[in-house]
Structures are given as structure tokens and as C-alpha cells.
Design an enzyme around this catalytic site. Structure first.
Site, mmCIF file in Angstrom:
data_model
loop_
_atom_site.group_PDB
_atom_site.id
_atom_site.type_symbol
_atom_site.label_atom_id
_atom_site.label_comp_id
_atom_site.label_asym_id
_atom_site.label_seq_id
_atom_site.Cartn_x
_atom_site.Cartn_y
_atom_site.Cartn_z
ATOM 1 N N ASN A 7 74.929 53.556 -11.264
ATOM 2 C CA ASN A 7 75.977 53.575 -12.931
ATOM 3 C C ASN A 7 76.637 53.016 -12.212
ATOM 4 O OD1 ASN A 7 78.505 54.404 -14.227
ATOM 5 N ND2 ASN A 7 79.182 56.398 -13.865
ATOM 6 N N TRP A 8 76.830 51.895 -12.727
ATOM 7 C CA TRP A 8 78.342 50.761 -12.134
ATOM 8 C C TRP A 8 79.635 50.854 -12.791
ATOM 9 C CZ3 TRP A 8 76.689 45.244 -11.069
ATOM 10 C CH2 TRP A 8 75.387 45.449 -10.212
ATOM 11 N N LYS A 9 79.829 51.980 -13.143
ATOM 12 C CA LYS A 9 81.740 52.983 -13.689
ATOM 13 C C LYS A 9 82.171 50.330 -13.841
ATOM 14 C CE LYS A 9 80.644 56.406 -11.652
ATOM 15 N NZ LYS A 9 81.755 57.279 -10.753
ATOM 16 N N HIS A 85 80.462 61.120 -19.575
ATOM 17 C CA HIS A 85 80.595 60.934 -18.445
ATOM 18 C C HIS A 85 82.049 62.153 -17.776
ATOM 19 C CE1 HIS A 85 81.149 59.035 -14.098
ATOM 20 N NE2 HIS A 85 79.859 58.959 -14.070
ATOM 21 N N GLU A 87 84.280 61.227 -15.748
ATOM 22 C CA GLU A 87 85.557 59.727 -16.170
ATOM 23 C C GLU A 87 85.594 59.625 -17.832
ATOM 24 O OE1 GLU A 87 83.713 57.118 -14.105
ATOM 25 O OE2 GLU A 87 84.231 58.880 -12.215
ATOM 26 N N GLU A 154 76.578 66.712 -13.161
ATOM 27 C CA GLU A 154 77.338 65.572 -12.689
ATOM 28 C C GLU A 154 78.709 66.468 -11.938
ATOM 29 O OE1 GLU A 154 76.446 61.201 -12.195
ATOM 30 O OE2 GLU A 154 77.952 62.291 -13.260
ATOM 31 N N GLY A 160 82.504 61.036 -6.284
ATOM 32 C CA GLY A 160 83.053 59.647 -5.379
ATOM 33 C C GLY A 160 84.183 60.505 -4.499
ATOM 34 N N SER A 196 78.454 61.912 -5.536
ATOM 35 C CA SER A 196 77.854 61.338 -3.719
ATOM 36 C C SER A 196 75.851 61.385 -4.035
ATOM 37 C CB SER A 196 79.194 62.802 -2.802
ATOM 38 O OG SER A 196 79.824 62.192 -3.970
ATOM 39 N N GLY A 217 76.180 57.045 -8.364
ATOM 40 C CA GLY A 217 77.253 55.796 -8.494
ATOM 41 C C GLY A 217 77.744 55.316 -7.913
ATOM 42 N N GLY A 218 78.356 55.129 -6.827
ATOM 43 C CA GLY A 218 79.329 54.116 -5.362
ATOM 44 C C GLY A 218 77.094 53.658 -4.662
HETATM 45 P P1 13P Z 1 79.302 58.589 -6.839
HETATM 46 O O1 13P Z 1 77.696 58.714 -6.761
HETATM 47 O O2 13P Z 1 80.217 57.334 -6.519
HETATM 48 O O3 13P Z 1 79.901 59.825 -6.743
HETATM 49 O O4 13P Z 1 79.210 58.523 -8.846
HETATM 50 C C1 13P Z 1 78.434 59.643 -9.346
HETATM 51 C C2 13P Z 1 79.131 59.426 -10.979
HETATM 52 O O5 13P Z 1 79.706 59.174 -11.614
HETATM 53 C C3 13P Z 1 77.523 59.264 -11.863
HETATM 54 O O6 13P Z 1 77.627 58.408 -13.315
#
Ligand code: 13P
Length: 234
Positions: A7-9, A85, A87, A154, A160, A196, A217-218
Site C-alpha cells: 500500500n503506497w498510500k 483502511h 487512515e 491492521e 507506521g 509495520s 505500507g512503508g
Molecule cells: P506500515 O507498514 O507503514 O506500518 O503501514 C501498514 C499499512 O497501513 C498498510 O496498509
């Protein structure tokens, strides 16, 4: 075989995506790789990587300035879309009810929704983790889903943050989700873990029962971080 989804956000560029797709071309894996990128980067074709979006409108079409419909996402060749998600729930007040409407739109346009559920730190501290997860699944998954869905657990406090629940906490959450899906007639639906995840913990997390893959994510933004996650499991 596992599902490894990135997920590149709101990160990246079309160049960065093209570099990632090139880097993934020679990776030796049978795992399913999905990249959920900003809308502007969709439309890329790859035999290796399945493309997905990160949100979808709950509406079919019409006067909804700025929104993107499931049909439009499908029109780019994308096959997946993340819905609900953390966010989106936090910054756009998305409820389970809205998430279910979005998932329904995705399904009716041939997309596989990746439906996210998980508890906040306040909910965890109040001892409500199991309740939030179960109601998240029961209320966010369309009742007539035919099985063409993916769930992502999640824990919202861990996203994050460099934090991860204990293996026992992940196992308990995933068992509850699997049992809830079975009771809804959706047994066998893949359940991903997200928050994470990195190269150093991916294999351990994916060895936990009922963890069918990860949503990253990251660590999905750069090939050097993402490829070790993909190759950490068979
Ligand atoms: P991180 O891997 O950066 O914690 O993000 C997880 C996430 O929100 C994937 O959708």
C-alpha cells in the site's frame, strides 16, 4: 503461497512504480504480488504484479466531484481496491457501513476489495479488540459477497509506528476473523496482516496460523525493502 500486498498510500511517482515493476520482474517467487498505488499511477501493465487502488467511491457514477468509481478503477486494468483502511476511517470518518457500500461497489465491478479491520489504541486499552474486529468483519463485509474478497487485519495503533502485536495476539485476531468469515459462509477467504511489516519480521508473521499474507505500507515503497518480504516465504 502467500499474498504480498503493498500500500503506497500517498507516496511514489510513475517513475518509482516503473522501477519497482522492473525490479520485481526477476524475483523468484510463487507468491501473489499486489501493489495498491495512487490513482494517477494505475494503468500500468505487468504479468508479475497485480495493480490495485486504495479507495473507491460508494457511488456508481454522477455528480461526485473528485471521486473515482469502481468501474473507473476496473477500466485501468486494476483488479483490487483497499477499502476501510485505518487512515480512511480516521481522516474521512468512514464507518463499517460506508466500507460495506464501497466493498459492494468494488465487487459489482469485478474488483476484489481488500477490506481492512482493526482496533485503535483506545479500543485496545479498553479491552475491546475482539469486539471491534468481529463487528468490523460482520458489518464491513457485504452479506452477499461471493468469496471474491480479502480481509486485512491492521491493528491501527501499530501502523507506521514500528510496533507489532505479539504472535499470540496476531494468532488470536486471525482465528477470530477466520471463524467469523466461516460463520458468514465465507470460509477460506484470505486474511492478511498489516502494520509495520518488514523484511526482518515478515516470515515469522506469515508463519502464524490463519495469516495468508501481508499488507505492507512503508516497506513496500522501495525494491530493497519490499523484495525481501516477498522472498521471505514460499
Ligand atoms: P506500515 O507498514 O507503514 O506500518 O503501514 C501498514 C499499512 O497501513 C498498510 O496498509
Amino acid at each position: 503461497m502467500k499474498i504480498i500486498a503493498g500500500n503506497w498510500k500517498m507516496n511514489g511517482s510513475r517513475d518509482a512504480l516503473s522501477n519497482m515493476i522492473t525490479a520485481l520482474r526477476d524475483v523468484d517467487t510463487e507468491n501473489t504480488i499486489i501493489l495498491c498505488v495512487p490513482y494517477t499511477m494505475l494503468g500500468v501493465e505487468s504479468d508479475r504484479v497485480h495493480m490495485g487502488a486504495q479507495d473507491v467511491s460508494a457511488h456508481d457514477h454522477g455528480a461526485f466531484t473528485g471521486e473515482i468509481s469502481a468501474n473507473m478503477i476496473s477500466d485501468t486494468g486494476a483488479k483490487y481496491v483497499i477499502v476501510g483502511h485505518s487512515e480512511r476511517r480516521a481522516y474521512h470518518n468512514e464507518t463499517n457501513d460506508i466500507v460495506r457500500q464501497k466493498a459492494t461497489m468494488a465487487l459489482s465491478n469485478g474488483l476484489t476489495p481488500i477490506i481492512c479491520v482493526g482496533e485503535t489504541m483506545d479500543e485496545k486499552q479498553a479491552g475491546k479488540t475482539m469486539e471491534i474486529i468481529e463487528s468490523g468483519v460482520r458489518e464491513s463485509v457485504p452479506t452477499d459477497a461471493t468469496g471474491n474478497i480479502i480481509i486485512a487485519y491492521e491493528p491501527r495503533w501499530a501502523i507506521g509506528a514500528g510496533l507489532t502485536p505479539t504472535d499470540t495476539e496476531i494468532a488470536t485476531a486471525h482465528k477470530l476473523i477466520a471463524d467469523t468469515l466461516t460463520s458468514m459462509g465465507l470460509g477460506g477467504t484470505p486474511v492478511l496482516y498489516g502494520a509495520s511489516v518488514k523484511g526482518s519480521n515478515a516470515a515469522q508473521i506469515m508463519s502464524i496460523p490463519n495469516v495468508d499474507g501481508v499488507l505492507v505500507g512503508g516497506a513496500s515503497l522501495k525494491p530493497d525493502d519490499f523484495i525481501p518480504i516477498i522472498t521471505s516465504v514460499k
